[in-house]
Motif scaffolding. Structure first.
Motif, PDB file in Angstrom:
ATOM      1  N   ASN A 107       0.802  -1.229   0.000  1.00  0.00           N
ATOM      2  CA  ASN A 107       0.000   0.000   0.000  1.00  0.00           C
ATOM      3  C   ASN A 107       0.833   1.276   0.000  1.00  0.00           C
ATOM      4  O   ASN A 107       0.365   2.318  -0.424  1.00  0.00           O
ATOM      5  CB  ASN A 107      -0.948   0.016   1.198  1.00  0.00           C
TER       6      ASN A 107
ATOM      7  N   ASP B  52      -4.652   6.588   6.344  1.00  0.00           N
ATOM      8  CA  ASP B  52      -5.992   6.283   6.839  1.00  0.00           C
ATOM      9  C   ASP B  52      -5.922   4.988   7.673  1.00  0.00           C
ATOM     10  O   ASP B  52      -5.759   3.895   7.123  1.00  0.00           O
ATOM     11  CB  ASP B  52      -6.935   6.106   5.645  1.00  0.00           C
ATOM     12  N   ASN B  53      -6.057   5.139   8.995  1.00  0.00           N
ATOM     13  CA  ASN B  53      -5.930   3.979   9.890  1.00  0.00           C
ATOM     14  C   ASN B  53      -6.943   2.878   9.577  1.00  0.00           C
ATOM     15  O   ASN B  53      -6.604   1.695   9.586  1.00  0.00           O
ATOM     16  CB  ASN B  53      -6.098   4.417  11.348  1.00  0.00           C
ATOM     17  N   LEU B  54      -8.192   3.273   9.312  1.00  0.00           N
ATOM     18  CA  LEU B  54      -9.227   2.256   9.081  1.00  0.00           C
ATOM     19  C   LEU B  54      -8.984   1.491   7.788  1.00  0.00           C
ATOM     20  O   LEU B  54      -9.275   0.299   7.697  1.00  0.00           O
ATOM     21  CB  LEU B  54     -10.621   2.892   9.074  1.00  0.00           C
ATOM     22  N   GLU B  55      -8.426   2.192   6.804  1.00  0.00           N
ATOM     23  CA  GLU B  55      -8.109   1.530   5.548  1.00  0.00           C
ATOM     24  C   GLU B  55      -7.013   0.472   5.772  1.00  0.00           C
ATOM     25  O   GLU B  55      -7.095  -0.635   5.241  1.00  0.00           O
ATOM     26  CB  GLU B  55      -7.614   2.586   4.552  1.00  0.00           C
ATOM     27  N   ILE B  56      -6.013   0.830   6.565  1.00  0.00           N
ATOM     28  CA  ILE B  56      -4.929  -0.132   6.866  1.00  0.00           C
ATOM     29  C   ILE B  56      -5.494  -1.322   7.632  1.00  0.00           C
ATOM     30  O   ILE B  56      -5.149  -2.471   7.371  1.00  0.00           O
ATOM     31  CB  ILE B  56      -3.793   0.544   7.676  1.00  0.00           C
TER      32      ILE B  56
ATOM     33  N   GLU C  79      -8.535  -2.536   7.445  1.00  0.00           N
ATOM     34  CA  GLU C  79      -9.280  -3.389   6.521  1.00  0.00           C
ATOM     35  C   GLU C  79      -8.361  -4.208   5.627  1.00  0.00           C
ATOM     36  O   GLU C  79      -8.595  -5.392   5.385  1.00  0.00           O
ATOM     37  CB  GLU C  79     -10.241  -2.544   5.670  1.00  0.00           C
ATOM     38  N   GLU C  80      -7.309  -3.569   5.135  1.00  0.00           N
ATOM     39  CA  GLU C  80      -6.343  -4.279   4.279  1.00  0.00           C
ATOM     40  C   GLU C  80      -5.675  -5.417   5.064  1.00  0.00           C
ATOM     41  O   GLU C  80      -5.437  -6.493   4.533  1.00  0.00           O
ATOM     42  CB  GLU C  80      -5.264  -3.312   3.777  1.00  0.00           C
TER      43      GLU C  80
ATOM     44  N   LYS D 210      -8.101  -8.303   5.535  1.00  0.00           N
ATOM     45  CA  LYS D 210      -8.250  -8.987   4.242  1.00  0.00           C
ATOM     46  C   LYS D 210      -7.063  -9.919   3.991  1.00  0.00           C
ATOM     47  O   LYS D 210      -7.222 -11.058   3.572  1.00  0.00           O
ATOM     48  CB  LYS D 210      -8.303  -7.940   3.112  1.00  0.00           C
TER      49      LYS D 210
END
Lengths: 175, 136
Positions: free
Chosen positions: A85, A154-158, A160-161, A164
């Motif tokens: 990312n 973006d903490n929430l994006e990390i 989620e990744e 996953k």
């Protein structure tokens, strides 16, 4: 995936373990903006101010032979997320630390609850994301994504990744 | 499962029965052998369980004298012991922390009862199957 969010908490791992003992569903995530007593292995403390990413995830029940590889799988998952990312070059210091340019950026603590079988595994991750500076005692040892890249993430994006990637690795990695 | 095996021009009757999740009995003619999976999934031969020391259900094992035991599922170092002799255990209660494979493992009770003996202390190494706690 169920996410339980806090502004502040003692430790995400402590709560996740408690929930796991009570039979919380796999992939339940506890996340907090800060931790008052974040900890790592051997109860060492983890600097957890606002800005960082602190979460614990309850994994599905796994077999003992997979459990043995879980520390490595977890470190690999987080390093991969950082590399894919942000095009960073993370270095995994086994069993559970991730470094960027010789400074620690993340720590992982795995705690299992075991009875007659493995009841639950909780993976706790502390990732220094949007932290501007560290106390002098940590200054030469720790870094953050913001310090390395000069921008916020973006903490929430990390989160989620990472989840996953965990799902992908545990699915393909279990014997 | 029953099969016949031809070995050295002689037929042997072999019966394989799964006694529990990780225990298998193999009977060859009139001889019985027991096999168990260890912590890394290898099959090892074990001593035959007797009526007295084998518990069919969940919730701990019964030993020869009929007492309940909590055993270690994995090998590692005990980093803390949370209970003492005389404590009344409830299912789900934490009894000890064991460090293994660079992970912290909470050992919880799945049985209830009064603790007759705590067989472990801090810093001690335990093997798979070692008895940690004996209940009355």
């Amino acid at each position: 995936m169920k996410i339980i969010k806090f502004q502040t908490i003692v430790s995400t791992n402590l709560l996740a373990k408690k929930l796991a003992r009570k039979g919380a569903r796999p992939w339940t995530v506890v996340i907090s903006e800060e931790q008052s007593s974040g900890y790592g292995r051997k109860k060492s403390s983890w600097f957890s101010p606002r800005g960082g990413l602190y979460f614990s995830v309850i994994l599905p029940k796994i077999e003992i032979r997979t459990l043995q590889a879980l520390t490595m799988i977890s470190a690999f998952v987080l390093a991969k997320v950082l590399k894919d990312n942000f095009s960073l070059e993370p270095f995994i210091k086994l069993p559970n630390d991730i470094f960027l340019r010789d400074k620690k950026v993340a720590g992982i603590l795995i705690e299992n609850v075991i009875g007659n079988e493995i009841k639950a595994s909780v993976v706790g991750i502390g990732l220094n994301t949007n932290i501007d500076s560290f106390p002098s005692a940590l200054n030469n040892k720790a870094t953050s994504l913001k310090i390395e890249m000069g921008r916020e993430v973006d903490n929430l994006e990390i989160l989620e990744e990472t989840i996953k990637e965990f799902k992908r690795q545990l699915k393909s990695g279990s014997p | 499962m029953k099969v016949k095996i031809n070995f050295g021009n002689k037929f042997y009757r072999v019966e394989i029965i799964k006694l529990s999740e990780d225990l298998v009995r193999v009977r060859v003619e009139n001889n019985e052998f027991f096999f168990k999976k260890n912590e890394i999934g290898e099959i090892t031969r074990v001593e035959p369980p007797t009526e007295k020391n084998f518990s069919w259900g969940r919730g701990g094992y019964l030993n020869v004298s009929g007492k309940k035991e909590i055993k270690s599922l994995i090998a590692g170092n005990i980093s803390s012991v949370e209970v003492k002799k005389g404590d009344l255990l409830k299912p789900g209660q934490k009894v000890a922390t064991l460090i293994a494979m660079k992970m912290e493992n909470e050992i919880i009770a799945e049985v209830s009862g009064e603790i007759a003996e705590v067989k472990i202390k801090e810093g001690q190494f335990v093997n798979t199957g070692d008895i940690l706690i004996i209940l009355k």
